[in-house]
Design a protein around this motif. Structure first.
Motif, PDB file in Angstrom:
ATOM      1  N   VAL A 177       1.137  -1.260   0.197  1.00 10.23           N
ATOM      2  CA  VAL A 177      -0.138   0.117   0.118  1.00 10.23           C
ATOM      3  C   VAL A 177       1.000   0.916  -0.128  1.00 10.23           C
ATOM      4  N   ALA A 178       1.837   1.067   0.725  1.00  4.16           N
ATOM      5  CA  ALA A 178       2.788   2.785   0.878  1.00  4.16           C
ATOM      6  C   ALA A 178       3.374   2.308  -0.497  1.00  4.16           C
ATOM      7  N   CYS A 179       3.258   1.733  -1.277  1.00  9.12           N
ATOM      8  CA  CYS A 179       4.302   2.405  -2.704  1.00  9.12           C
ATOM      9  C   CYS A 179       3.206   2.403  -4.193  1.00  9.12           C
ATOM     10  N   ILE A 180       2.551   2.101  -2.919  1.00  9.12           N
ATOM     11  CA  ILE A 180       0.984   2.363  -4.430  1.00  9.12           C
ATOM     12  C   ILE A 180       0.826   4.478  -3.977  1.00  9.12           C
ATOM     13  N   ILE A 181       0.648   4.468  -2.973  1.00 12.18           N
ATOM     14  CA  ILE A 181       0.795   5.946  -2.050  1.00 12.18           C
ATOM     15  C   ILE A 181       2.383   6.820  -3.079  1.00 12.18           C
ATOM     16  N   PHE A 182       3.413   5.927  -2.897  1.00  8.36           N
ATOM     17  CA  PHE A 182       4.610   6.476  -3.509  1.00  8.36           C
ATOM     18  C   PHE A 182       3.861   7.175  -4.804  1.00  8.36           C
ATOM     19  N   ALA A 183       3.318   5.980  -5.003  1.00  4.86           N
ATOM     20  CA  ALA A 183       3.236   6.254  -7.039  1.00  4.86           C
ATOM     21  C   ALA A 183       2.194   7.309  -7.288  1.00  4.86           C
ATOM     22  N   PHE A 184       0.836   7.397  -6.471  1.00  6.68           N
ATOM     23  CA  PHE A 184       0.316   8.937  -6.420  1.00  6.68           C
ATOM     24  C   PHE A 184       1.193  10.123  -6.044  1.00  6.68           C
ATOM     25  N   ILE A 185       1.964  10.294  -5.388  1.00  8.03           N
ATOM     26  CA  ILE A 185       2.183  10.922  -5.059  1.00  8.03           C
ATOM     27  C   ILE A 185       4.105  11.445  -5.481  1.00  8.03           C
ATOM     28  N   SER A 186       4.562  11.223  -6.450  1.00  6.01           N
ATOM     29  CA  SER A 186       5.214  11.467  -7.750  1.00  6.01           C
ATOM     30  C   SER A 186       5.791  12.369  -7.763  1.00  6.01           C
ATOM     31  N   ASN A 187       5.068  13.402  -7.731  1.00 10.17           N
ATOM     32  CA  ASN A 187       4.365  14.809  -8.468  1.00 10.17           C
ATOM     33  C   ASN A 187       5.293  15.320  -7.424  1.00 10.17           C
ATOM     34  N   PRO A 188       5.583  16.074  -7.275  1.00 13.79           N
ATOM     35  CA  PRO A 188       6.374  17.118  -5.776  1.00 13.79           C
ATOM     36  C   PRO A 188       5.327  17.701  -5.340  1.00 13.79           C
ATOM     37  N   ASN A 189       4.704  18.099  -6.605  1.00  9.80           N
ATOM     38  CA  ASN A 189       3.735  19.533  -6.662  1.00  9.80           C
ATOM     39  C   ASN A 189       2.413  18.784  -5.728  1.00  9.80           C
ATOM     40  N   TYR A 191       2.140  17.847  -3.022  1.00  3.62           N
ATOM     41  CA  TYR A 191       2.532  17.680  -1.130  1.00  3.62           C
ATOM     42  C   TYR A 191       3.300  19.101  -1.028  1.00  3.62           C
ATOM     43  N   GLN A 192       4.346  19.484  -1.907  1.00  4.50           N
ATOM     44  CA  GLN A 192       5.479  20.594  -1.016  1.00  4.50           C
ATOM     45  C   GLN A 192       4.535  21.800  -0.662  1.00  4.50           C
ATOM     46  N   ARG A 193       3.420  22.020  -0.417  1.00  3.74           N
ATOM     47  CA  ARG A 193       3.274  23.830  -1.013  1.00  3.74           C
ATOM     48  C   ARG A 193       3.019  23.332   0.754  1.00  3.74           C
ATOM     49  N   GLU A 194       2.671  22.860   1.477  1.00  8.84           N
ATOM     50  CA  GLU A 194       2.537  22.290   3.509  1.00  8.84           C
ATOM     51  C   GLU A 194       3.001  22.289   4.473  1.00  8.84           C
ATOM     52  N   PRO A 195       3.852  22.338   5.215  1.00  8.71           N
ATOM     53  CA  PRO A 195       4.913  21.428   5.857  1.00  8.71           C
ATOM     54  C   PRO A 195       3.866  19.883   6.410  1.00  8.71           C
ATOM     55  N   ALA A 196       2.823  20.928   6.989  1.00 12.49           N
ATOM     56  CA  ALA A 196       1.518  18.955   7.081  1.00 12.49           C
ATOM     57  C   ALA A 196       2.056  18.145   5.891  1.00 12.49           C
ATOM     58  N   LEU A 197       2.010  18.501   4.831  1.00 11.90           N
ATOM     59  CA  LEU A 197       2.228  17.187   3.623  1.00 11.90           C
ATOM     60  C   LEU A 197       3.125  16.708   3.486  1.00 11.90           C
ATOM     61  N   TRP A 252      -3.302  14.797   6.204  1.00  8.09           N
ATOM     62  CA  TRP A 252      -3.846  14.601   4.541  1.00  8.09           C
ATOM     63  C   TRP A 252      -4.658  15.537   3.976  1.00  8.09           C
ATOM     64  N   PRO A 253      -5.803  14.423   4.672  1.00 12.48           N
ATOM     65  CA  PRO A 253      -7.919  15.319   3.544  1.00 12.48           C
ATOM     66  C   PRO A 253      -7.313  16.502   4.315  1.00 12.48           C
ATOM     67  N   LEU A 254      -7.168  17.077   5.473  1.00  5.86           N
ATOM     68  CA  LEU A 254      -7.665  18.431   5.698  1.00  5.86           C
ATOM     69  C   LEU A 254      -6.718  19.299   5.622  1.00  5.86           C
ATOM     70  N   TYR A 255      -5.563  18.990   4.765  1.00  2.54           N
ATOM     71  CA  TYR A 255      -4.647  20.335   3.780  1.00  2.54           C
ATOM     72  C   TYR A 255      -4.995  19.882   2.029  1.00  2.54           C
ATOM     73  N   GLN A 256      -5.778  18.593   1.761  1.00  2.00           N
ATOM     74  CA  GLN A 256      -6.183  18.472   0.706  1.00  2.00           C
ATOM     75  C   GLN A 256      -7.560  19.375  -0.178  1.00  2.00           C
ATOM     76  N   PHE A 257      -8.299  19.032   1.085  1.00  2.00           N
ATOM     77  CA  PHE A 257      -9.488  19.303   0.946  1.00  2.00           C
ATOM     78  C   PHE A 257     -10.399  19.775   1.246  1.00  2.00           C
ATOM     79  N   SER A 258      -9.632  20.845   1.995  1.00  2.00           N
ATOM     80  CA  SER A 258     -10.539  21.683   3.484  1.00  2.00           C
ATOM     81  C   SER A 258      -9.841  23.424   2.761  1.00  2.00           C
TER      82      SER A 258
END
Length: 316
Positions: A177-189, A191-197, A252-258
């Motif tokens: 599951v972690a590998c699948i997560i890494f595939a989805f966040i392969s683009n730094p854009n 998560y890089q905009r917020e320290p929490a992400l 993650w949901p807080l900073y991505q969808f709020s």
């Protein structure tokens, strides 16, 4: 209340090597199952390769999955036919079931990702027919690998390797599951905009590394090198991972969808998602997938913690 520590890794031969070192191994149920795995993965990548239908990241992942599973299954069959398990560099009590679990998950992901992100965008014709057939054989391979896991996993009271137990199989699932997560966040854009992400990404990486180290230590049979008892290490690792993933599940949901934290609560707000891109997943869908997978892995770690705790705290 007094406590005792139970054993987790026990040195006996597994059920997968009862009949080895001769062609008879192929006539046993497990041998026939592995022949089916070999056939299905071979047919899957051959069908796709014959029409070059694997362009793009999702197609490449599916092609890699089928080729990798075919190659490792072939190695396992050769080792068992030759009867050289004792010369294999990894623990034969733990390696086959660990691989079978990974292969089942790999083929499952390919059977879902390949048709939804690749095949549906193909025009009708020979290439599409080959791709659909490859997906079918991938699904059959997934069932064959899952059957092997169910066949060889540890039963209550059975003496076997750690990776054949529920906590061991959960470790495989957590790293996958972690590998699948890494595939989805392969683009730094993403998560890089917020320290929490960025903290969430660190959580995924730290927990993946710790779980992977645990698997490698069992495959290499070097758990005795730890300065603390192995069951205690497992419980501490599971507890730490639960805390980390719980924080990621909130942040993650807080900073991505709020909107309060500059997120995008609706898919239509992401311009990238207004167009259908063949062989690609838009940013908002990637963020949503990571949020869901974070919750899935948290549940896996909670279950892992419950099972690992039983290895340490046993009422007398």
């Amino acid at each position: 209340m007094p406590v005792t520590v139970t054993r987790t890794t026990i040195t006996t031969t597994s059920t997968s090597s009862n009949v080895v070192g001769s062609p008879r191994a192929l006539t046993q149920p497990l041998g026939l199952l592995r022949l089916l795995q070999l056939l299905c993965t071979c047919v899957a990548f051959s069908l796709v390769a014959s029409v070059a239908a694997w362009q793009g990241p999702m197609g490449n992942w599916s092609m890699f999955t089928w080729c990798f599973c075919f190659a490792v299954t072939l190695v396992i069959l050769i080792v068992e036919l030759a009867g050289v398990q004792s010369r294999f560099p990894l623990s034969w009590r733990n390696f086959p079931i660990t691989y079978a679990c990974y292969a089942a998950l790999f083929c499952l992901s390919s059977s879902i990702i390949y048709p939804t992100t690749y095949v549906q965008f193909m025009s009708h014709g020979r290439s599409r027919d080959h791709a659909i057939a490859a997906t079918t054989f991938s699904s059959i391979a997934c069932l064959a690998y899952a059957t092997e896991v169910a066949w060889t996993r540890a039963r209550p009271g059975e003496i076997t390797g750690y990776m054949a137990t529920v906590p061991g199989l959960l470790k495989v699932f957590e790293t996958f599951v972690a590998c699948i997560i890494f595939a989805f966040i392969s683009n730094p854009n993403v998560y890089q905009r917020e320290p929490a992400l960025e903290w969430c990404v660190a959580v995924y990486a730290i927990c993946f590394i710790l779980a992977a180290v645990t698997i490698l230590m069992n495959l290499g049979e070097c758990t005795n090198l730890l300065p603390i008892p192995f069951p205690t290490f497992l419980s501490g690792l599971a507890f730490l991972s639960v805390l980390f993933y719980a924080s990621a599940l909130v942040l993650w949901p807080l900073y991505q969808f709020s909107e309060k934290y500059h997120g995008q609560p609706q898919r239509s707000m992401d311009v990238e998602c207004t167009y259908k891109h063949p062989h690609n997943v838009c940013g908002w869908d990637r963020r949503l997938a990571v949020a869901i997978l974070t919750g899935v892995n948290l549940l896996a770690y909670l279950s892992d913690l419950a099972h690992s705790a039983r290895l340490v705290f046993v009422k007398v």
